[in-house]
Scaffold this active site. Structure first.
Site, short mmCIF file in Angstrom:
data_model
loop_
_atom_site.label_atom_id
_atom_site.label_comp_id
_atom_site.label_asym_id
_atom_site.label_seq_id
_atom_site.Cartn_x
_atom_site.Cartn_y
_atom_site.Cartn_z
N LYS A 297 9.12 11.25 0.39
CA LYS A 297 9.30 12.35 1.35
C LYS A 297 10.76 12.80 1.27
CE LYS A 297 5.75 11.19 4.63
NZ LYS A 297 5.40 10.35 5.75
N ARG B 248 -2.48 -5.46 8.69
CA ARG B 248 -1.47 -4.40 8.88
C ARG B 248 -0.62 -4.61 10.13
NH1 ARG B 248 -5.12 0.85 8.21
NH2 ARG B 248 -6.67 -0.65 8.91
N GLY C 250 -25.65 -14.45 21.96
CA GLY C 250 -24.90 -13.67 20.97
C GLY C 250 -23.88 -14.48 20.21
N ASP D 247 -3.63 2.43 -3.91
CA ASP D 247 -3.09 1.97 -2.64
C ASP D 247 -3.91 0.77 -2.19
OD1 ASP D 247 -1.41 1.93 -0.47
OD2 ASP D 247 -2.12 3.77 0.45
C1 R5P Z 1 -0.28 2.06 4.85
O1 R5P Z 1 0.69 1.36 4.96
C2 R5P Z 1 -1.41 1.71 3.96
O2 R5P Z 1 -0.94 1.16 2.77
C3 R5P Z 1 -2.28 2.92 3.67
O3 R5P Z 1 -1.50 3.88 2.96
C4 R5P Z 1 -2.79 3.51 4.94
O4 R5P Z 1 -3.42 2.53 5.73
C5 R5P Z 1 -3.78 4.63 4.64
O5 R5P Z 1 -4.23 5.16 5.86
P1 R5P Z 1 -5.01 6.53 5.92
O6 R5P Z 1 -6.18 6.48 4.99
O7 R5P Z 1 -5.46 6.61 7.38
O8 R5P Z 1 -4.05 7.63 5.59
#
Ligand code: R5P
Length: 280
Positions: A183, A89, A33, A209
């Protein structure tokens, strides 16, 4: 010369169409593998393109093996283009004892590569972990080109303040307004989320995003925009790291969902290859 890893095979034809010289390499597996890589090429400079989506670890290891093979062949200058960087992340310790995973990845890639180009990295500051020169490749122009006509005189929004620069870049390409969701606590038990200082009523909105994972962020944002009277809602995101069912859920919640092809998905309608060619 460009060398394409398994995680970027879906970009190969387009790279060729842009006139890139793509060197052929062998990638297979040992019976147990493990990956087998062979680079029967000669030269002094090369650019490896390797996206590191699922299987993330395997694609990362392949980038290292290709780098090692190129050094073994005597290549002196190596660039690495990573359309999607896994672990990006994990950029801070949230619980004592955790690694800063993106740092571990950057340092390891730095053992082989002199320059690193990452498309829309989650946190651009983490590029400093790479020992050589490292660059963020913004897909803003491509996202703007794709949605420009559909959005018209609409608004570009990011789901939070942290992603505002992404909204700004796309909006500046299109010459339209931009803002972000915020928020706000309206009572001890209620938190309201809404776009800051901008009226979306009767307007088309493009939400941008870096990543969609579960789709929860986008679905919530779309629900709020509908309540506020937005006209059409578009979602333009760089990396479609879709969890099971997320493509359908987000597609059903908005008028159109499009992501780039840093990861191949059914909604990867926007190409980052022109941006990659531009920065190289
Ligand atoms: C967060 O910091 C990222 O920029 C995205 O907003 C996040 O990963 C989105 O995650 P989901 O689709 O699970 O809401």
């Amino acid at each position: 010369m460009i060398i394409v890893g398994s995680g970027a095979v879906h970009l190969k034809d387009e790279l060729l169409n842009f006139g890139a010289e793509v060197g052929e390499i062998e990638i297979s597996r040992f019976p147990d593998g493990e990956k087998y890589v062979r680079v029967p090429l000669c030269g002094t400079e090369a650019t490896v393109v390797q996206s590191t989506y699922k299987p993330q670890d395997e694609n990362l290891i392949e980038a290292l093996l290709i780098g090692d093979a190129l050094r073994e062949r005597g290549f002196e200058k190596l660039k690495l283009v990573v359309p999607y960087l896994a672990y990006s992340r994990q950029d801070r310790v949230t619980k004592e004892g955790e690694p800063i995973s993106v740092r571990a990845v950057m340092r390891t890639l730095g053992l082989y590569y002199d320059e690193l180009y990452v498309v829309d990295i989650h946190n651009p500051k983490t590029l400093d972990f790479f020992p050589g020169k490292a660059f963020n490749v913004s897909p803003a122009r491509s996202i703007a080109d794709y949605f420009g006509d559909k959005l018209g005189e609409g608004i570009v929004l990011s789901p939070d303040k942290g992603a505002l620069s992404r909204a700004r870049k796309v909006a500046e390409e299109l010459g339209v307004e931009y803002s972000h969701f915020e928020k706000r606590r309206i009572s001890p038990t209620q938190v309201e989320m809404r776009p800051v200082e901008i009226d979306v009523s009767g307007k088309n909105v493009l939400i941008v995003d870096d990543i969609i994972s579960t789709g929860g962020t986008m679905i919530r944002a779309a629900e709020i925009l509908r309540k506020l009277g937005a006209r059409k809602i578009f979602v333009g995101v760089t990396h479609g790291v879709f969890a099971e069912g997320a493509v359908e859920k987000v597609s059903n919640a908005v008028d159109e969902l499009a992501v780039t092809n840093t990861i191949p998905t059914p909604v990867s309608k926007i190409s980052v290859v022109p941006e990659i060619i531009r920065v190289l």
